[in-house]
Design a protein around this motif. Structure first.
Motif, mmCIF file in Angstrom:
data_model
loop_
_atom_site.group_PDB
_atom_site.id
_atom_site.type_symbol
_atom_site.label_atom_id
_atom_site.label_comp_id
_atom_site.label_asym_id
_atom_site.label_seq_id
_atom_site.Cartn_x
_atom_site.Cartn_y
_atom_site.Cartn_z
ATOM 1 N N GLY A 152 0.815 -1.211 0.000
ATOM 2 C CA GLY A 152 0.000 0.000 0.000
ATOM 3 C C GLY A 152 0.845 1.256 0.000
ATOM 4 O O GLY A 152 2.076 1.207 0.104
ATOM 5 N N SER A 153 0.150 2.384 -0.129
ATOM 6 C CA SER A 153 0.870 3.669 -0.216
ATOM 7 C C SER A 153 0.327 4.624 0.850
ATOM 8 O O SER A 153 0.882 4.715 1.932
ATOM 9 N N LEU A 154 -0.791 5.268 0.586
ATOM 10 C CA LEU A 154 -1.325 6.228 1.574
ATOM 11 C C LEU A 154 -1.868 5.527 2.825
ATOM 12 O O LEU A 154 -2.026 6.153 3.863
ATOM 13 N N LEU A 214 -12.650 15.501 3.730
ATOM 14 C CA LEU A 214 -11.562 16.368 3.232
ATOM 15 C C LEU A 214 -12.012 17.816 3.089
ATOM 16 O O LEU A 214 -11.294 18.732 3.470
ATOM 17 N N GLY A 215 -13.182 18.021 2.499
ATOM 18 C CA GLY A 215 -13.657 19.394 2.349
ATOM 19 C C GLY A 215 -14.188 19.707 0.970
ATOM 20 O O GLY A 215 -14.315 18.820 0.117
ATOM 21 N N PRO A 216 -14.505 20.989 0.724
ATOM 22 C CA PRO A 216 -15.240 21.376 -0.494
ATOM 23 C C PRO A 216 -14.473 21.189 -1.805
ATOM 24 O O PRO A 216 -15.078 21.201 -2.868
ATOM 25 N N LYS A 217 -13.160 21.022 -1.738
ATOM 26 C CA LYS A 217 -12.413 20.830 -2.986
ATOM 27 C C LYS A 217 -12.259 19.353 -3.344
ATOM 28 O O LYS A 217 -11.610 19.016 -4.326
ATOM 29 N N GLU A 230 -5.654 10.617 6.672
ATOM 30 C CA GLU A 230 -4.622 11.593 7.092
ATOM 31 C C GLU A 230 -3.696 11.933 5.939
ATOM 32 O O GLU A 230 -3.314 13.089 5.745
ATOM 33 N N SER A 231 -3.313 10.930 5.156
ATOM 34 C CA SER A 231 -2.432 11.185 4.005
ATOM 35 C C SER A 231 -3.138 12.095 3.002
ATOM 36 O O SER A 231 -2.549 13.057 2.490
ATOM 37 N N LEU A 232 -4.411 11.783 2.736
ATOM 38 C CA LEU A 232 -5.162 12.620 1.779
ATOM 39 C C LEU A 232 -5.304 14.048 2.310
ATOM 40 O O LEU A 232 -5.290 15.013 1.532
ATOM 41 N N GLN A 233 -5.427 14.178 3.626
ATOM 42 C CA GLN A 233 -5.542 15.535 4.195
ATOM 43 C C GLN A 233 -4.279 16.351 3.933
ATOM 44 O O GLN A 233 -4.351 17.545 3.656
ATOM 45 N N GLU A 234 -3.132 15.690 4.002
ATOM 46 C CA GLU A 234 -1.884 16.424 3.717
ATOM 47 C C GLU A 234 -1.826 16.839 2.247
ATOM 48 O O GLU A 234 -1.368 17.922 1.904
ATOM 49 N N ILE A 235 -2.292 15.951 1.390
ATOM 50 C CA ILE A 235 -2.310 16.271 -0.052
ATOM 51 C C ILE A 235 -3.316 17.409 -0.299
ATOM 52 O O ILE A 235 -3.024 18.366 -1.023
ATOM 53 N N TYR A 236 -4.450 17.296 0.333
ATOM 54 C CA TYR A 236 -5.502 18.322 0.195
ATOM 55 C C TYR A 236 -4.961 19.693 0.603
ATOM 56 O O TYR A 236 -5.232 20.708 -0.052
ATOM 57 N N ALA A 237 -4.171 19.708 1.669
ATOM 58 C CA ALA A 237 -3.627 20.984 2.166
ATOM 59 C C ALA A 237 -2.688 21.622 1.147
ATOM 60 O O ALA A 237 -2.481 22.837 1.158
ATOM 61 N N ARG A 256 4.105 6.196 3.703
ATOM 62 C CA ARG A 256 3.004 7.145 3.481
ATOM 63 C C ARG A 256 3.555 8.498 3.046
ATOM 64 O O ARG A 256 3.042 9.150 2.142
ATOM 65 N N LYS A 257 4.634 8.910 3.719
ATOM 66 C CA LYS A 257 5.219 10.220 3.425
ATOM 67 C C LYS A 257 5.712 10.280 1.980
ATOM 68 O O LYS A 257 5.491 11.265 1.270
ATOM 69 N N GLN A 258 6.347 9.196 1.546
ATOM 70 C CA GLN A 258 6.841 9.158 0.156
ATOM 71 C C GLN A 258 5.669 9.306 -0.831
ATOM 72 O O GLN A 258 5.759 10.037 -1.823
ATOM 73 N N ALA A 259 4.573 8.612 -0.523
ATOM 74 C CA ALA A 259 3.403 8.664 -1.422
ATOM 75 C C ALA A 259 2.746 10.044 -1.391
ATOM 76 O O ALA A 259 2.293 10.557 -2.421
ATOM 77 N N ILE A 260 2.726 10.653 -0.209
ATOM 78 C CA ILE A 260 2.150 12.004 -0.092
ATOM 79 C C ILE A 260 2.996 12.978 -0.919
ATOM 80 O O ILE A 260 2.470 13.789 -1.697
ATOM 81 N N GLU A 261 4.310 12.856 -0.762
ATOM 82 C CA GLU A 261 5.190 13.778 -1.494
ATOM 83 C C GLU A 261 5.062 13.602 -2.998
ATOM 84 O O GLU A 261 5.112 14.572 -3.747
ATOM 85 N N HIS A 262 4.872 12.369 -3.432
ATOM 86 C CA HIS A 262 4.669 12.150 -4.876
ATOM 87 C C HIS A 262 3.417 12.908 -5.350
ATOM 88 O O HIS A 262 3.441 13.591 -6.375
ATOM 89 N N ASN A 263 2.339 12.793 -4.600
ATOM 90 C CA ASN A 263 1.100 13.490 -4.990
ATOM 91 C C ASN A 263 1.291 15.007 -5.019
ATOM 92 O O ASN A 263 0.762 15.693 -5.901
ATOM 93 N N ILE A 264 2.051 15.509 -4.051
ATOM 94 C CA ILE A 264 2.284 16.962 -4.024
ATOM 95 C C ILE A 264 3.153 17.372 -5.220
ATOM 96 O O ILE A 264 2.934 18.417 -5.832
ATOM 97 N N GLU A 265 4.078 16.504 -5.594
ATOM 98 C CA GLU A 265 4.897 16.766 -6.778
ATOM 99 C C GLU A 265 4.010 16.767 -8.045
ATOM 100 O O GLU A 265 4.202 17.592 -8.939
#
Ligand code: RM4
Ligand code: MN
Ligand code: MN
Length: 424
Positions: free
Chosen positions: A138-140, A239-242, A195-202, A148-157
């Motif tokens: 798994g990833s997130l 996550l929120g409205p976005k 939690e991982s998606l929340q970091e990406i969402y931010a 998880r951090k590696q996968a979050i950073e990939h999404n942010i990239e």
């Protein structure tokens, strides 16, 4: 390969008399033909950068030759599709399969073909060369925070690359889940993913959206951590409205009522995007409309009704994309067929007599309701779809022109027979 305007014009002039006869007939049959044609002209479907080569299965891959070797050639292929049908005006990139090295040049090329960038797709279902951690478990959702951090950073990239290109959305499809009972604590997997998606969402820019795509099974076969629309909607709401749910037609258990799912997601304002394909058994990724065209129509019927109820713009307010794989057909021919099937289902949905349908529903007149829907489905609206293409400067019969201009042979000549495109 470039198709010249004169080729389209001479193709069209040959087919014009027959087309005009059919168009005149259908205009008599359908009340709002002009309105439908205009909506068809406006409608655009995104083409995924990973579906321009011959797919294959884990048993084998049979290339048809001339596959695009890089992102530039993928854009050229989509440009060609768009030239033929004037309805494939967007490209969706999968990272890192299609990372753009020279961003200004890629943007210029996309603009030159009249395309825009659709949602960006991240990939945490494969290990990439040089990455520190594996996504085998798994990833997130992973039990190890570093993964998880590696996968979050990939999404942010991926968001960062998308911002440079002018995209406005991120699609997250996770292979995360488990293959055997007991392998995962479902609740912890969900919470880690959230939690991982929340970091990406931010990390999303203010005018961006994130789409959470669900899938019932595969590559994990016991549980999937975003397994159905309920789970996806939970994430999107938290996550929120976005954040929105993305529906891929092949990602349901057999016989799921996808049109009802679509209707309720729209009601909640949480439907974000669509991946079109067709299937007989599961995530078969077959040409849209090739197996269940009536289901495709029923889905569009809910889309049109639900979007109109919320005053949404059909073209802009949802991300429309094809997500298919081509194992035995020429990928470009397959994509032309998919776009045609989607446009036809959309046209049929636009032609439904909504006032009469509502009356039939209010009167519990079940037979009448069925008649109204099937009247729309069984009326041949292909001349309206063709007319929309004609008015937009494209070909009356895209597939015929594709074949008549020997596109595949030309691509093989310039790119070679043994090329392999990145992607599915
Ligand atoms: C998945 C899913 C995703 C796509 C990948 C390649 O099954 O449909 O949308 O990005 O395949
Ligand atoms: Mn998909
Ligand atoms: Mn899929």
């Amino acid at each position: 390969m470039n198709l010249e305007n004169y080729q389209i014009e001479s193709h069209n002039s040959e087919l014009l008399p027959k087309h005009q006869r059919k168009l005149a007939f259908i205009k008599e049959e359908v009340g709002n033909a002009e309105g439908i044609i205009q909506k068809l002209i406006d409608f655009q479907i995104g083409i995924p950068s990973w579906a321009l080569g011959t797919g294959g299965t884990r048993f084998g891959r049979f290339s048809s030759g001339g596959e695009p070797r890089n992102i530039e050639e993928k854009i050229e292929d989509i440009g060609l599709l768009h030239k033929l049908n004037a309805a494939s005006g967007a490209i969706s990139l999968h990272i890192p399969w299609d990372t753009a090295e020279n961003v200004p040049a890629i943007k210029a090329l996309v603009a030159q073909h009249g395309l825009v960038f659709d949602a960006m797709n991240s990939n945490t279902f494969q290990d990439q060369a040089g990455s520190a951690h594996s996504y085998k478990f798994g990833s997130l959702q992973h039990v190890n925070k570093a993964v998880r951090k590696q996968a979050i950073e990939h999404n942010i990239e991926v968001i960062r690359q998308g911002v440079e290109l002018g995209s406005k959305a991120l699609t997250v499809w996770l292979a995360d889940g488990s293959c055997f009972p007991g392998q995962l604590n479902f609740r912890k997997a969900f919470q880690n993913t959230l939690e991982s998606l929340q970091e990406i969402y931010a990390a999303l820019p203010a005018d961006w959206k994130v789409f959470v795509e669900y899938k019932a099974f595969e590559p994990n076969f016991y549980s999937t951590t975003v397994g159905d629309w309920g789970q996806s909607l939970l994430y999107a709401n938290k996550l929120g409205p976005k954040a929105f749910t993305l529906v891929d037609l092949g990602h349901h258990l057999p016989n799921a009522n996808i049109e009802q799912i679509v209707s309720l997601l729209l009601m909640e304002g949480k439907l974000g995007g669509f991946h079109f394909n067709d299937s007989k058994y599961g995530d078969d990724d077959l040409t849209a409309g090739s197996m269940k065209p009536y289901q495709l129509f029923l889905i569009f019927n809910e889309l049109v009704e639900g979007m109109d109820a919320r005053g949404m713009n059909h073209r802009e307010d949802l991300a429309w994309m094809i997500d298919a794989s081509h194992n035995v057909k020429d990928p470009l021919e397959d994509l032309l067929q998919s776009v045609e099937a989607i446009m036809l289902a959309y046209a049929q949905a636009l032609s439904v007599d909504r006032v009469a349908l509502q009356k039939a529903q209010d009167d519990n007149d079940v037979a009448r309701a069925q008649e109204i829907l099937q009247q729309a489905f069984r009326t041949d609206l292909r001349p309206l779809v063709a007319e929309a293409r004609l008015r937009a400067g494209a070909a009356l019969a895209p597939l015929e022109l594709f074949r008549a201009s020997n596109v595949r042979q030309e691509l093989i000549k310039s790119r070679g027979l043994k090329t392999v495109a990145t992607g599915l």
